[in-house]
Design a protein around this motif. Structure first.
Motif, PDB file in Angstrom:
ATOM      1  N   GLY A 100      46.041 -27.038   6.059  1.00 48.94           N
ATOM      2  CA  GLY A 100      44.835 -27.257   5.272  1.00 48.94           C
ATOM      3  C   GLY A 100      43.703 -27.824   6.103  1.00 48.94           C
ATOM      4  N   ALA A 101      42.658 -28.249   5.411  1.00 51.95           N
ATOM      5  CA  ALA A 101      41.487 -28.797   6.097  1.00 51.95           C
ATOM      6  C   ALA A 101      41.801 -30.139   6.739  1.00 51.95           C
ATOM      7  N   THR A 102      42.687 -30.916   6.107  1.00 55.87           N
ATOM      8  CA  THR A 102      43.024 -32.252   6.621  1.00 55.87           C
ATOM      9  C   THR A 102      44.518 -32.352   6.898  1.00 55.87           C
TER      10      THR A 102
ATOM     11  N   SER B 243      43.586 -36.589  12.634  1.00 53.08           N
ATOM     12  CA  SER B 243      42.897 -35.467  13.260  1.00 53.08           C
ATOM     13  C   SER B 243      43.840 -34.314  13.553  1.00 53.08           C
ATOM     14  N   GLY B 244      45.135 -34.563  13.522  1.00 58.03           N
ATOM     15  CA  GLY B 244      46.155 -33.544  13.732  1.00 58.03           C
ATOM     16  C   GLY B 244      47.455 -34.048  13.135  1.00 58.03           C
TER      17      GLY B 244
END
Length: 509
Positions: free
Chosen positions: A401-403, A424-425
């Protein structure tokens, strides 16, 4: 062949000198690029300089501005045993501003070299002498102690410098100062210059380290008759810095039996200044650097254990330090056994051989072996099952997903802890979730992928360094999944820290 140090006066050897310090950390030291001391910083440093036994503290330059004058006034109000002075240029207003700060004296700086007299100030030699005499008389009439410094004195004509300083003494100056303002001078020149000035009256020396000769020039100055050394803590100052107070103090004490300050306070003083200025001490810094009393080489460690003076010129206690036996690729059996003994760990000769080999292997990879690392190695070699209060039960991480998100489920002393996090990952998210689940008061100092094997079943090795209080540990963990390897390494590190000092690390829900 050139005699670098010249012929020093026979009547004034270092060993029979009475030497004191003028510390200019708060003035010349602060002029180093990037340093700005707060009033609180200056007050704390001044108090520690006073407690160390420094005779004179140059608190700043009153001419700098209102804020500087308020700071100097704060130092003068501390009721120190040391004399407190202000830097003053060769103008009457600087002396007036210094008087407003309540200082005991002024360090009156006037041009000495033709480069400064003509190129900087635009005046003449005779006018400099006249101004110096008038300002000295003015300052003395107002009850100030006066030291006259000939700026750029190391590049001045020595006959003129002598005439200038003679005029200052005749006008009532308490002392004169030879200044190697730009770190230009050699010891030979310094000895000749100070020898010419010292007969005039009490003489100081102010040296900079642009040629790496500040210490040498200070010592020959004392040999030539100077009895007050301008210095800064840790040698901070403009360009390459000033001569370091702690180095001069120890060199005089150890090499010439000349006592100047309470040397046992030097390390604490150095740490205070390093923290206040945000200028860390170099590991190999003399006297106060991290490695000054650290031994890793097997030969050196063995010798030090047999005789503490074997590889040290003076005791670390003399400057408020402690000796460290460091474990790394150069470690030997004696050093490793000594470190284990400090933790009451007894090993056989065969076990010691294996432990030393593992220590060396880790050290060859450029890693520092901490006490926690050593105890973990000993546990593994001796086959003891270490208590592992934290266990990984489940880990999920998604990055589609986006996050990126992750969740972990841990067993902490038998109790289940669950938490999730974003990052961030996936690795960042998993580490965040792990920290939330544990709420451990520890710091992740470093994280990196140490190695990756080839092939479709590539194995990732993650290395983390985690610290808490005075303990730190570096741990490796390998897995085909970099996220799991990262969390496993974190948990192994936390477990080792908890085992080392369970009482100081709290795990809560």
């Amino acid at each position: 062949m050139v005699d670098l140090f010249g012929e020093l006066p026979e009547t004034n050897t270092l060993s029979d000198s009475d030497v004191q310090f003028l510390d200019t950390t708060l003035r010349d030291g602060e002029q180093a690029p990037g340093i700005s001391l707060t009033p609180t910083d200056k007050a704390e440093i001044a108090q520690k300089l006073d407690a160390t036994g420094v005779s004179i503290i140059e608190a700043g330059s009153a001419c700098t501005g209102v804020g500087e004058r308020e700071t100097i006034l704060r130092v003068t109000n501390l009721d120190l045993d040391a004399m407190v002075t202000s830097f003053a240029r060769g103008v009457k207003n600087d002396i007036d501003l210094a008087l407003d700060c309540g200082v005991d004296g002024v360090n009156l700086v006037v041009p000495a070299s033709d480069r400064h007299i003509e190129g900087k100030v635009g005046t003449t030699r005779d006018e400099v002498i006249e101004t110096t005499v008038n300002l000295t008389e003015y300052a003395k009439d107002h009850g100030l102690w006066v030291e006259v410094l000939g700026e750029d004195g190391s590049r001045a004509d020595l006959d003129f410098l002598e005439r200038l300083m003679s005029g200052a003494i005749d006008a009532g100056a308490d002392r004169i100062c030879y200044c190697d303002t730009v770190g230009h001078a050699t010891p030979e020149h310094t000895a000749a210059a100070v020898s010419q000035l010292a007969p005039l009256g009490p003489t100081s020396t102010h040296t900079h380290d642009d040629l790496g000769l500040a210490m040498a020039n200070t010592l020959v100055s004392i040999g030539a008759g100077a009895n007050l050394v301008h210095a800064t803590v840790n040698g901070i100052g403009e360009r390459a810095g000033n001569v370091a107070l702690e180095e001069v103090a120890i060199a005089l004490d150890h090499g010439y039996d000349v006592e100047t300050v309470e040397t046992e306070r030097l390390y604490d003083l150095a740490q205070t200044v390093a923290t206040a200025t945000d200028v860390p001490l170099a590991p190999n810094k003399a006297v106060v650097g991290e490695n000054a009393f650290a031994h890793e080489s097997g030969i050196h460690t063995d010798g030090t254990l047999k005789d503490e003076t074997m590889y040290e010129p003076y005791s670390p206690n003399a400057v408020g330090r402690e000796r460290r036996l460091v474990l790394g690729k150069h470690a030997g059996r004696a050093g490793v056994r000594s470190a284990l003994n400090e933790h009451n760990v007894e090993v056989t000769d065969d076990e010691l051989t294996t432990i030393v080999e593992r220590v060396k292997t880790i050290g060859e990879r450029g890693r520092r072996i901490t006490d926690t690392d050593l105890l973990a190695i000993a546990d593994e070699v001796q086959g003891r099952d270490r208590d592992r209060p934290i266990e990984l039960l489940d880990l999920t991480a998604t990055s589609g997903g986006a996050t990126p998100t992750a969740s972990v489920r841990l067993a902490v002393d038998g109790e289940e802890h669950v938490a999730s996090g974003v990052g961030s990952g996936p690795v960042d998210a998993a580490v965040t979730a792990t920290r939330k689940a544990l709420d451990i008061d520890a710091t992740l100092e470093s994280y990196h992928v140490d190695a990756i094997t080839g092939g479709t079943n590539a194995l990732v090795t993650v290395e983390v360094e985690v610290s808490h209080s005075d303990h730190s540990v570096s741990v490796n963990a390998s897995d085909a999944d970099i996220t799991r390897a990262s969390v496993t390494a974190m948990l192994d590190a936390f477990n080792q820290l908890l085992e080392t000092d369970r009482r100081s690390v709290t795990v809560t829900e």
